[in-house]
Design an enzyme around this catalytic site. Sequence first.
Site, PDB file in Angstrom:
ATOM      1  N   ASP A  56    -120.311 -36.690  78.279  1.00 41.69           N
ATOM      2  CA  ASP A  56    -121.406 -36.999  77.350  1.00 41.69           C
ATOM      3  C   ASP A  56    -121.323 -38.427  76.807  1.00 41.69           C
ATOM      4  OD1 ASP A  56    -119.088 -36.030  75.880  1.00 41.69           O
ATOM      5  OD2 ASP A  56    -120.334 -35.991  74.085  1.00 41.69           O
ATOM      6  N   HIS A  57    -120.379 -39.237  77.337  1.00 41.57           N
ATOM      7  CA  HIS A  57    -120.302 -40.651  76.943  1.00 41.57           C
ATOM      8  C   HIS A  57    -120.489 -41.601  78.119  1.00 41.57           C
ATOM      9  CE1 HIS A  57    -118.967 -39.781  72.772  1.00 41.57           C
ATOM     10  NE2 HIS A  57    -118.717 -38.624  73.371  1.00 41.57           N
ATOM     11  N   HIS A  85    -108.100 -37.765  70.581  1.00 44.27           N
ATOM     12  CA  HIS A  85    -109.187 -36.981  71.187  1.00 44.27           C
ATOM     13  C   HIS A  85    -108.960 -36.924  72.707  1.00 44.27           C
ATOM     14  CE1 HIS A  85    -113.230 -35.372  71.698  1.00 44.27           C
ATOM     15  NE2 HIS A  85    -113.534 -36.363  72.515  1.00 44.27           N
ATOM     16  N   HIS A 132    -121.264 -39.165  67.673  1.00 43.25           N
ATOM     17  CA  HIS A 132    -122.068 -37.953  67.478  1.00 43.25           C
ATOM     18  C   HIS A 132    -122.640 -37.847  66.074  1.00 43.25           C
ATOM     19  CE1 HIS A 132    -120.996 -35.678  71.182  1.00 43.25           C
ATOM     20  NE2 HIS A 132    -119.886 -36.390  71.124  1.00 43.25           N
ATOM     21  N   ASP A 166    -115.480 -40.804  69.764  1.00 38.71           N
ATOM     22  CA  ASP A 166    -115.144 -39.470  69.259  1.00 38.71           C
ATOM     23  C   ASP A 166    -113.794 -39.476  68.533  1.00 38.71           C
ATOM     24  OD1 ASP A 166    -117.497 -38.672  70.387  1.00 38.71           O
ATOM     25  OD2 ASP A 166    -116.623 -37.243  71.805  1.00 38.71           O
ATOM     26  N   HIS A 181    -115.217 -38.669  78.621  1.00 38.89           N
ATOM     27  CA  HIS A 181    -116.002 -37.432  78.578  1.00 38.89           C
ATOM     28  C   HIS A 181    -117.428 -37.664  79.077  1.00 38.89           C
ATOM     29  CE1 HIS A 181    -113.158 -35.360  75.475  1.00 38.89           C
ATOM     30  NE2 HIS A 181    -112.764 -35.184  76.726  1.00 38.89           N
ATOM     31  N   HIS A 213    -114.641 -43.482  75.984  1.00 36.45           N
ATOM     32  CA  HIS A 213    -113.742 -42.536  76.663  1.00 36.45           C
ATOM     33  C   HIS A 213    -114.465 -41.818  77.794  1.00 36.45           C
ATOM     34  CE1 HIS A 213    -115.685 -39.929  73.719  1.00 36.45           C
ATOM     35  NE2 HIS A 213    -115.124 -38.849  74.232  1.00 36.45           N
TER      36      HIS A 213
HETATM   37 FE    FE Z   1    -118.463 -36.619  72.711  1.00 33.32          FE
HETATM   38 ZN    ZN Z   2    -115.430 -36.741  73.656  1.00 33.66          ZN
END
Ligand code: FE
Ligand code: ZN
Length: 256
Positions: A60-61, A114, A171, A133, A58, A56
């Site tokens: 942090d990915h 999410h 995570h 996530d 975001h 996805h």
């Molecule tokens: Fe994340």
């Molecule tokens: Zn995420």
Amino acid sequence: MVPKIDVIACLGDNYAYLLRDGESGTAVVIDAPEAAPILAAVDVSGGRLDAILLTHHHRDHIEGAAAIVERTGAKLIGAAADIHRLPPLDRAVHDGESLSVGPLDFRVIATPGHTRGHVVYHAPMARALFSGDTLFSLGCGRLFEGSAAEMWESLLRLAALPPETVICPGHEYTASNGRFALSVDPQNASLAERLAEVEVLRAAGQPTVPVTLQRELLTNPFLRAGDPRLAESLGMVGQPAVEVFAELRRRKDSFR
Ligand code: FE
Ligand code: ZN
């Protein structure tokens, strides 16, 4: 031969995964939170990277993707639905699509909840699910862009995969998820056993994942919203699973 999966710790608590077929040397990374640790893992495993699969949009990915592509020439693959907010893709995939990278096979499963365009990758030959996530050990992703009903549908699709599937989430949230899980499912012996193990792993600085789906089905409250025990613990006896799920998600959002 079952491909090997490396867990790569990135940023504060993110995981990326390196899946490698020993015979052909074909290698795929799932998610790109941070270039340096992923490139280091690629180097250790022979220096080759064929593709990066994104779950996805975001930050942090995806943040490490450009630097990894530049160094390795890996193809970037992600959801067609999120093409406008992912880094430039070499291939955009849809729900139900089969994806082959050399001998490594994946099936794309759309899991809105999410985020709207979130996808997960099921690798049957690796008996693995890269769940981003959407599904964490003992938890699930927050509902940033989807409804509880959408997320519940998404989780039901994952729950129907073969129980021996190993879940590889985005995570390391297992310990804090576990505290919430225990608060809503205090009599669950499988959960107590898992929490004891998680404590030992974390104290040793080890990841708590991958974990089998079978184990998550016994311990993860968000997969167990249809279990009368959870409904009872929430004072929701007789209510539909989706309502129990929505209440679990609400409570988790404010749990400290
Ligand atoms: Fe994340
Ligand atoms: Zn995420």
